[in-house]
Scaffold this motif. Sequence first.
Motif, short mmCIF file in Angstrom:
data_model
loop_
_atom_site.label_atom_id
_atom_site.label_comp_id
_atom_site.label_asym_id
_atom_site.label_seq_id
_atom_site.Cartn_x
_atom_site.Cartn_y
_atom_site.Cartn_z
N ALA A 136 -0.49 14.38 -0.57
CA ALA A 136 -0.82 15.67 0.04
C ALA A 136 -1.94 16.35 -0.75
CB ALA A 136 0.43 16.55 0.09
N VAL A 137 -1.83 16.34 -2.07
CA VAL A 137 -2.85 16.97 -2.91
C VAL A 137 -4.20 16.29 -2.69
CG1 VAL A 137 -3.59 17.28 -5.31
CG2 VAL A 137 -1.24 17.81 -4.64
N ASP A 138 -4.18 14.95 -2.69
CA ASP A 138 -5.42 14.21 -2.44
C ASP A 138 -6.03 14.60 -1.10
OD1 ASP A 138 -5.25 12.84 -4.76
OD2 ASP A 138 -4.49 10.97 -3.88
N TYR A 139 -5.16 14.62 -0.10
CA TYR A 139 -5.66 14.87 1.25
C TYR A 139 -6.27 16.25 1.38
CZ TYR A 139 -6.01 15.20 6.24
OH TYR A 139 -6.50 15.38 7.49
N PHE A 140 -5.57 17.27 0.89
CA PHE A 140 -6.07 18.63 1.05
C PHE A 140 -7.34 18.84 0.23
CE2 PHE A 140 -1.43 19.65 1.95
CZ PHE A 140 -1.62 19.53 3.32
N GLU A 141 -7.41 18.19 -0.92
CA GLU A 141 -8.64 18.29 -1.72
C GLU A 141 -9.81 17.73 -0.95
OE1 GLU A 141 -8.01 16.41 -5.49
OE2 GLU A 141 -7.59 18.32 -6.49
N ARG A 142 -9.61 16.54 -0.38
CA ARG A 142 -10.70 15.91 0.37
C ARG A 142 -11.08 16.72 1.60
NH1 ARG A 142 -8.57 10.85 -0.53
NH2 ARG A 142 -7.45 10.94 1.42
N ALA A 143 -10.06 17.28 2.26
CA ALA A 143 -10.32 18.00 3.51
C ALA A 143 -10.88 19.39 3.26
CB ALA A 143 -9.02 18.10 4.32
N GLY A 144 -10.85 19.84 2.00
CA GLY A 144 -11.37 21.16 1.70
C GLY A 144 -10.47 22.29 2.19
N LEU A 145 -9.20 21.99 2.39
CA LEU A 145 -8.27 23.02 2.82
C LEU A 145 -7.70 23.73 1.59
CD1 LEU A 145 -6.85 24.00 5.51
CD2 LEU A 145 -4.88 22.69 4.71
N PRO A 146 -7.72 25.06 1.58
CA PRO A 146 -7.14 25.75 0.42
C PRO A 146 -5.66 25.40 0.30
CG PRO A 146 -8.27 27.30 1.90
CD PRO A 146 -8.20 26.00 2.60
N PHE A 147 -5.24 25.09 -0.89
CA PHE A 147 -3.81 24.80 -1.06
C PHE A 147 -3.30 25.31 -2.40
CE2 PHE A 147 -3.69 21.25 -4.09
CZ PHE A 147 -5.02 20.82 -4.07
N VAL A 148 -2.00 25.45 -2.44
CA VAL A 148 -1.32 25.96 -3.61
C VAL A 148 -0.19 24.98 -3.92
CG1 VAL A 148 0.20 27.82 -4.41
CG2 VAL A 148 -1.86 28.36 -3.08
N VAL A 149 0.00 24.66 -5.18
CA VAL A 149 1.10 23.79 -5.58
C VAL A 149 2.29 24.67 -5.92
CG1 VAL A 149 1.91 22.08 -7.25
CG2 VAL A 149 -0.45 22.00 -6.42
#
Lengths: 209, 154
Positions: A136-149
């Motif tokens: 999930a972290v990899d994916y959101f990083e690549r997609a440029g979607l803001p995310f919070v752990v």
Amino acid sequence: MDFDPSTDRIVGTARVPNERKQNKPPVPVKIIVAGGFGVGKTTTVGAISEISPLTTEAEMTMESVGVDDPGPDSAKTTTTIAMDFGCVTIDHTLKLYLFGTPGQARFAFMWDDLIRGALGALVVVDTNRIDDCYPAVDYFERAGLPFVVGINTFNGQLGYSLDEVRWALAVRDEVPVLSFDARFRGSVRDALLVVLDQALDRAIKMRSS
Amino acid sequence: MTPPAGSDEPGRPATPGVRPFLHRSGAAAYRPQPPAGPDDQVPDGHISGLRPFVITSGRVDGVDPDIGMETQVTVHPDARPARLPPEQRAIVALCIEPHSVAEISALLKLHLGVARILVSDLRACGQLDVHVLDSEFPDPETIMRVIRGLRSIN
């Protein structure tokens, strides 16, 4: 067999007789709640949702068959995955949806659809199985979607410090790493507010550029 | 036929409470595992299990990509659903009130992909209004409203 919506449609306290007038629907916005199996995604969604989480099923598409292992005893070459979601009505013109999605890399085929127009994502982490959240972290990083752990503190216990988790995940400094308790509405709300803060940053940057 | 709300469907699990693939090898499962390699190819090339798509006449794609899971759907003022198949009629009946595609899928127990295809069809034949947003990205004002709305939750 005639179409008769008045049989089971009730709005407020009144039955609506065969109403043809169109309701103006709310504008939907969504936040993704991602993470491995059993980390508390559905609990997170359920804690804040005004409805108890609904489950929808998505059939794995045939392109994905090659990376799916349905198990030795199965003749199936498709897999149905369950996705839980809930919603929060902000006002009658705005509705927030929360989609809980399996974090496994093999389900990434459906994330492209899922994150279209999403405000951001909360990646739920269980420190005992921290690797579950890597896809999930990899994916959101690549997609440029803001995310919070968000580390789900089962029973209020945090096995590792936030810094240790940040180190293990190797996320950028801008990505907030926080702990929350998926069972409590206030805790989930605060975690989502951090996601929204990130989303706001991105929206302002996109507007100014 | 009414939407099968709450009806028992034999041979199909209800909401999966405990997922069978949840089990991992106990506490020792902390180590990262290599991802399942692409070695496990299709065992025999035989495809089965797409039965839900009988409802969609076998189609699995061709959906307008703008129809997302959260996209709101309402009944078109001139809808004439009496001659539609049961699944479609149930969707039109449900959308007297605005519902998202995901809600249609969950409430009528249709696979998400099937629900999207049917909604897309019903829009094309003038039974439903699908409220596709102008912009894919919410603007800062909308996000601020969400923030204020969430803050007011106790």
